[in-house]
Design a protein around this motif. Structure first.
Motif, PDB file in Angstrom:
ATOM      1  N   MET A   1       0.834  -1.186   0.000  1.00  0.00           N
ATOM      2  CA  MET A   1       0.000   0.000   0.000  1.00  0.00           C
ATOM      3  C   MET A   1       0.877   1.247   0.000  1.00  0.00           C
ATOM      4  SD  MET A   1      -3.303  -0.112   2.288  1.00  0.00           S
ATOM      5  CE  MET A   1      -4.224  -1.526   2.673  1.00  0.00           C
ATOM      6  N   THR A   2       1.355   1.582  -1.112  1.00  0.00           N
ATOM      7  CA  THR A   2       2.206   2.765  -1.196  1.00  0.00           C
ATOM      8  C   THR A   2       1.675   3.773  -2.197  1.00  0.00           C
ATOM      9  OG1 THR A   2       3.593   1.698  -2.834  1.00  0.00           O
ATOM     10  CG2 THR A   2       4.265   1.499  -0.519  1.00  0.00           C
ATOM     11  N   GLY A   3       0.389   3.643  -2.559  1.00  0.00           N
ATOM     12  CA  GLY A   3      -0.191   4.557  -3.530  1.00  0.00           C
ATOM     13  C   GLY A   3      -0.496   5.914  -2.911  1.00  0.00           C
ATOM     14  N   PRO A   4      -1.041   6.790  -3.707  1.00  0.00           N
ATOM     15  CA  PRO A   4      -1.327   8.144  -3.240  1.00  0.00           C
ATOM     16  C   PRO A   4      -2.438   8.186  -2.185  1.00  0.00           C
ATOM     17  CG  PRO A   4      -2.232   7.827  -5.441  1.00  0.00           C
ATOM     18  CD  PRO A   4      -1.426   6.611  -5.114  1.00  0.00           C
ATOM     19  N   HIS A   5      -3.233   7.155  -2.088  1.00  0.00           N
ATOM     20  CA  HIS A   5      -4.351   7.138  -1.147  1.00  0.00           C
ATOM     21  C   HIS A   5      -4.095   6.222   0.048  1.00  0.00           C
ATOM     22  CE1 HIS A   5      -6.613   9.381  -4.085  1.00  0.00           C
ATOM     23  NE2 HIS A   5      -6.375   8.431  -5.001  1.00  0.00           N
ATOM     24  N   ALA A   6      -2.888   5.777   0.219  1.00  0.00           N
ATOM     25  CA  ALA A   6      -2.560   4.831   1.288  1.00  0.00           C
ATOM     26  C   ALA A   6      -2.890   5.400   2.665  1.00  0.00           C
ATOM     27  CB  ALA A   6      -1.094   4.439   1.221  1.00  0.00           C
TER      28      ALA A   6
END
Length: 54
Positions: A1-6
Motif C-alpha cells: 500500500m504505497t499509492g497516493p491514497h494509502a
C-alpha cells in the motif's frame, strides 16, 4: 500500500477498527450491567415453598 491514497485507506481501517472495538466493549459492559441488575431483581423475588405443592 504505497499509492497516493494509502494514508486515507489506513486511516479508514484504523477508524473502523476503533469503532468496532468500542462497540464490543460497550456491548460487554452493558451485558454485565444488565446481568447484575437481573441478579438483584431475582434476589428480591419471593420464593415459592415446595411444601404447598400436592
Amino acid at each position: 500500500m504505497t499509492g497516493p491514497h494509502a494514508g486515507f485507506i489506513i486511516a479508514s481501517y484504523a477508524i473502523a477498527f476503533a469503532v468496532l472495538a468500542g462497540l464490543i466493549v460497550w456491548t460487554v459492559a452493558d451485558h454485565r450491567l444488565t446481568k447484575r441488575a437481573l441478579e438483584k431483581l431475582d434476589a428480591r423475588r419471593p420464593r415459592r415453598s415446595e411444601a404447598g405443592r400436592p
